[in-house]
Scaffold this motif. Structure first.
Motif, short mmCIF file in Angstrom:
data_model
loop_
_atom_site.label_atom_id
_atom_site.label_comp_id
_atom_site.label_asym_id
_atom_site.label_seq_id
_atom_site.Cartn_x
_atom_site.Cartn_y
_atom_site.Cartn_z
N MET A 1 0.89 -1.04 -0.15
CA MET A 1 -0.02 -0.06 0.15
C MET A 1 0.96 1.24 -0.11
SD MET A 1 -3.00 0.91 2.68
CE MET A 1 -2.18 1.07 3.97
N THR A 2 0.82 2.17 -0.79
CA THR A 2 1.34 3.35 -1.01
C THR A 2 0.75 4.75 -0.81
OG1 THR A 2 2.76 2.36 -2.76
CG2 THR A 2 2.89 4.50 -2.48
N LEU A 3 1.10 5.38 0.14
CA LEU A 3 0.53 6.69 0.43
C LEU A 3 0.97 7.79 -0.35
CD1 LEU A 3 0.04 8.07 3.93
CD2 LEU A 3 0.54 9.47 2.23
N ILE A 4 -0.09 8.33 -1.19
CA ILE A 4 0.47 9.44 -2.01
C ILE A 4 -0.18 10.71 -1.71
CG2 ILE A 4 0.16 9.83 -4.64
CD1 ILE A 4 -0.14 7.00 -5.44
N VAL A 5 0.62 11.70 -1.76
CA VAL A 5 0.10 13.26 -1.46
C VAL A 5 0.04 13.87 -2.82
CG1 VAL A 5 0.48 15.30 -0.53
CG2 VAL A 5 1.27 13.28 0.56
N HIS A 6 -1.10 14.27 -3.23
CA HIS A 6 -1.42 14.87 -4.46
C HIS A 6 -1.13 16.30 -4.09
CE1 HIS A 6 -2.87 11.57 -6.31
NE2 HIS A 6 -3.61 11.23 -5.32
N HIS A 7 0.00 16.97 -4.50
CA HIS A 7 0.73 17.99 -3.92
C HIS A 7 0.61 19.19 -5.07
CE1 HIS A 7 3.33 20.65 -1.92
NE2 HIS A 7 4.39 20.61 -2.79
N LEU A 8 -0.10 20.08 -4.85
CA LEU A 8 -0.15 21.43 -5.39
C LEU A 8 0.88 22.41 -5.00
CD1 LEU A 8 -1.97 23.11 -7.85
CD2 LEU A 8 -3.15 23.87 -5.81
N GLY A 24 7.62 10.23 10.10
CA GLY A 24 8.68 9.56 9.38
C GLY A 24 7.86 8.20 8.71
N VAL A 25 6.83 8.97 7.96
CA VAL A 25 5.97 7.87 7.25
C VAL A 25 6.62 8.09 5.74
CG1 VAL A 25 3.64 7.46 6.10
CG2 VAL A 25 4.12 8.15 8.60
N GLU A 26 6.66 6.80 4.97
CA GLU A 26 7.09 6.88 3.66
C GLU A 26 5.82 7.19 2.85
OE1 GLU A 26 9.00 3.12 2.30
OE2 GLU A 26 10.66 3.25 4.04
N TYR A 27 6.13 8.01 1.66
CA TYR A 27 5.03 8.51 0.90
C TYR A 27 5.81 8.95 -0.37
CZ TYR A 27 6.77 13.28 1.98
OH TYR A 27 7.55 14.21 2.24
N GLU A 28 4.68 8.86 -1.27
CA GLU A 28 5.06 9.70 -2.53
C GLU A 28 4.37 10.74 -3.13
OE1 GLU A 28 4.46 6.66 -5.77
OE2 GLU A 28 5.41 5.22 -4.87
N ILE A 29 5.01 11.62 -3.86
CA ILE A 29 4.44 12.84 -4.16
C ILE A 29 4.21 12.77 -5.66
CG2 ILE A 29 4.81 15.56 -4.30
CD1 ILE A 29 6.48 15.32 -2.17
N LYS A 30 2.68 13.05 -5.88
CA LYS A 30 2.38 13.48 -7.19
C LYS A 30 2.24 15.22 -7.58
CE LYS A 30 -0.95 12.19 -11.13
NZ LYS A 30 -1.83 11.33 -11.60
N VAL A 56 -5.10 16.52 -1.21
CA VAL A 56 -5.96 15.11 -1.27
C VAL A 56 -4.70 14.18 -1.06
CG1 VAL A 56 -7.13 13.50 -2.58
CG2 VAL A 56 -7.54 16.09 -2.88
N ILE A 57 -5.12 13.05 -0.39
CA ILE A 57 -4.10 11.84 -0.14
C ILE A 57 -4.81 10.77 -0.70
CG2 ILE A 57 -2.75 13.08 1.63
CD1 ILE A 57 -4.11 10.81 3.37
N THR A 58 -4.06 9.77 -1.28
CA THR A 58 -4.65 8.29 -1.40
C THR A 58 -3.80 7.55 -0.72
OG1 THR A 58 -3.29 8.29 -3.60
CG2 THR A 58 -5.56 9.12 -3.54
N LEU A 62 -8.12 4.32 -0.23
CA LEU A 62 -8.74 5.41 0.56
C LEU A 62 -8.47 6.85 -0.01
CD1 LEU A 62 -8.18 4.86 4.30
CD2 LEU A 62 -10.38 4.70 3.17
N THR A 63 -9.37 7.51 -0.20
CA THR A 63 -9.12 8.86 -0.72
C THR A 63 -9.74 9.95 0.48
OG1 THR A 63 -9.46 8.34 -3.10
CG2 THR A 63 -9.50 10.82 -2.59
#
Length: 223
Positions: A1-8, A24-30, A56-58, A62-63
């Motif tokens: 499961m990958t947490l993604i931050v939809h970053h503006l 200290g959470v691993e996440y990706e940025i879109k 918004v995060i996914t 979950l969104t």
């Protein structure tokens, strides 16, 4: 499961990155970029959430939208309790207050002020003096006094404690970081006039997690 931050860019989502770095959470940025003329988010964000707003995060299936809801979800799901005191404690009640206050009371004034500051430049050239007088009047009669009221309140809140919820940094401070950055960078409302708020902001900026969030999300450009 990958947490993604939809970053503006230049948006509320910067403090989501800040909180994630603190946890200290691993996440990706879109990444998404504002329209340079309208400053609105791109339509592609509506593919993530129907309103097309940031943050918004996914997280897996979950969104989650809205900054306060995201911050509460992150500390509940990934926190160890250090950034979210017990809700029935004094510190916990202050955390709840500031999670709502930042968006409910402070940010609307900041956004209205931003709109009126840009209004004259967006008006047809012959009408710019008129729009400048209108914007100046609104700021003098309403925005200036209301912003001063809010920031003076926050200055007093920090008179008896170093962080908004108490003796320790919490999610409340991450939530408050964006509007107070705006007050400091664009509004120039801190400094010697409100030394406790300025000191708080300086200490926030000195946190390693804050620096990492800026490195990943990009600097503020509020001028």
């Amino acid at each position: 499961m990958t947490l993604i931050v939809h970053h503006l860019n230049n948006s509320r989502s910067q403090r989501v990155l800040f909180l994630l770095e603190e946890l200290g959470v691993e996440y990706e940025i879109k990444r998404y970029e504002r329209n340079p003329k309208t400053m609105l988010a791109p339509a592609s964000l509506r593919q993530v959430h129907p309103l097309g707003k940031s943050p918004v995060i996914t997280d897996g299936a979950l969104t989650i939208a809205e900054t306060g809801a995201i911050m509460e979800y992150l500390v509940a799901t990934y926190g160890d309790g250090s950034l979210r005191p017990a809700p029935d404690s004094d510190a916990g009640r202050r955390v709840t207050y500031y999670l709502h206050y930042a968006e409910g009371s402070l940010m609307p004034l900041m956004l209205i002020s931003l709109i009126f500051s840009r209004l004259p430049a967006q008006a047809p050239f012959p009408l710019r003096p008129v729009f400048r007088r209108i914007a100046g009047g609104v700021h003098k009669q309403f925005l200036g006094p209301q912003l001063a009221l809010q920031l003076d309140f926050l200055e007093r809140e920090l008179a008896g404690r170093p962080w908004f919820a108490g003796e320790h940094f919490t999610v409340a401070d991450a939530q408050m970081s964006f509007p107070i950055e705006i007050a400091g960078l664009r509004q120039r409302l801190l400094g010697a006039a409100r030394p406790k708020l300025q000191n708080w902001l300086d200490r926030v900026r000195a946190r390693p997690a804050y620096a990492r969030a800026l490195e990943r999300g990009g600097p503020y450009e509020m001028g």
